[in-house]
Design a protein around this motif. Structure first.
Motif, mmCIF file in Angstrom:
data_model
loop_
_atom_site.group_PDB
_atom_site.id
_atom_site.type_symbol
_atom_site.label_atom_id
_atom_site.label_comp_id
_atom_site.label_asym_id
_atom_site.label_seq_id
_atom_site.Cartn_x
_atom_site.Cartn_y
_atom_site.Cartn_z
ATOM 1 N N ASP A 120 20.012 97.101 69.317
ATOM 2 C CA ASP A 120 19.654 96.030 70.230
ATOM 3 C C ASP A 120 20.892 95.247 70.641
ATOM 4 O OD1 ASP A 120 18.053 94.394 71.791
ATOM 5 O OD2 ASP A 120 16.941 93.514 70.130
ATOM 6 N N LEU A 121 20.788 94.577 71.778
ATOM 7 C CA LEU A 121 21.795 93.643 72.262
ATOM 8 C C LEU A 121 21.108 92.326 72.534
ATOM 9 C CD1 LEU A 121 23.437 95.836 75.051
ATOM 10 C CD2 LEU A 121 24.378 95.394 72.788
ATOM 11 N N LYS A 122 21.810 91.249 72.246
ATOM 12 C CA LYS A 122 21.278 89.919 72.556
ATOM 13 C C LYS A 122 22.424 89.107 73.140
ATOM 14 C CE LYS A 122 17.852 90.012 68.887
ATOM 15 N NZ LYS A 122 16.770 90.457 69.718
ATOM 16 N N GLY A 123 22.172 88.482 74.258
ATOM 17 C CA GLY A 123 23.198 87.657 74.884
ATOM 18 C C GLY A 123 23.435 86.386 74.086
ATOM 19 N N VAL A 124 24.684 85.975 74.000
ATOM 20 C CA VAL A 124 25.050 84.711 73.356
ATOM 21 C C VAL A 124 25.131 83.667 74.453
ATOM 22 C CG1 VAL A 124 26.815 83.506 72.017
ATOM 23 C CG2 VAL A 124 26.329 85.914 71.537
ATOM 24 N N VAL A 125 24.331 82.625 74.337
ATOM 25 C CA VAL A 125 24.313 81.569 75.336
ATOM 26 C C VAL A 125 24.603 80.219 74.687
ATOM 27 C CG1 VAL A 125 22.724 82.757 76.909
ATOM 28 C CG2 VAL A 125 21.811 81.327 75.111
ATOM 29 N N GLY A 126 25.028 79.273 75.514
ATOM 30 C CA GLY A 126 25.259 77.920 75.019
ATOM 31 C C GLY A 126 26.511 77.766 74.197
#
Length: 105
Positions: free
Chosen positions: A98-104
């Motif tokens: 899986d990939l998850k975007g890093v935000v903030g």
């Protein structure tokens, strides 16, 4: 591995899920420790007996009770289904989960 540039190939059926991913600077990548067998609950980090024993959950050892490996990588470039990243802490040809975007940040 810090500074190392790698590529991540996304399966064709998941390509649509990359929509606007190039707006991100970092990704959390979840991969499978597919070449690691068994686990140790305590070990010397990096296999160095001069480093005091540590519990597996406080280390980056691939020999874990759960074969999932999380790492954060800098997103450098997107070309179709191929992502170029820096800092991926996985061996070549390691299966991604899986990939998850890093935000903030």
């Amino acid at each position: 591995m810090e500074g190392a540039v790698s590529t991540i190939e996304i399966l064709p059926e998941f390509e649509e899920g990359l929509y606007l991913i190039d707006n991100l600077k970092e990704l959390d990548v979840i991969f499978l420790f597919d070449r690691s067998e068994g686990f140790d609950l305590k070990m010397h980090p990096r296999g160095d007996p001069d480093i005091p024993l540590a519990g597996v959950f406080g280390t980056r050892s691939p020999r874990r009770p759960n074969p999932l490996g999380p790492t954060r990588a800098k997103l450098l470039e997107v070309q179709g289904r191929t992502l170029k990243v820096e800092g991926l802490d996985a061996l070549p040809a390691t299966p991604g989960i899986d990939l998850k975007g890093v935000v903030g940040k």
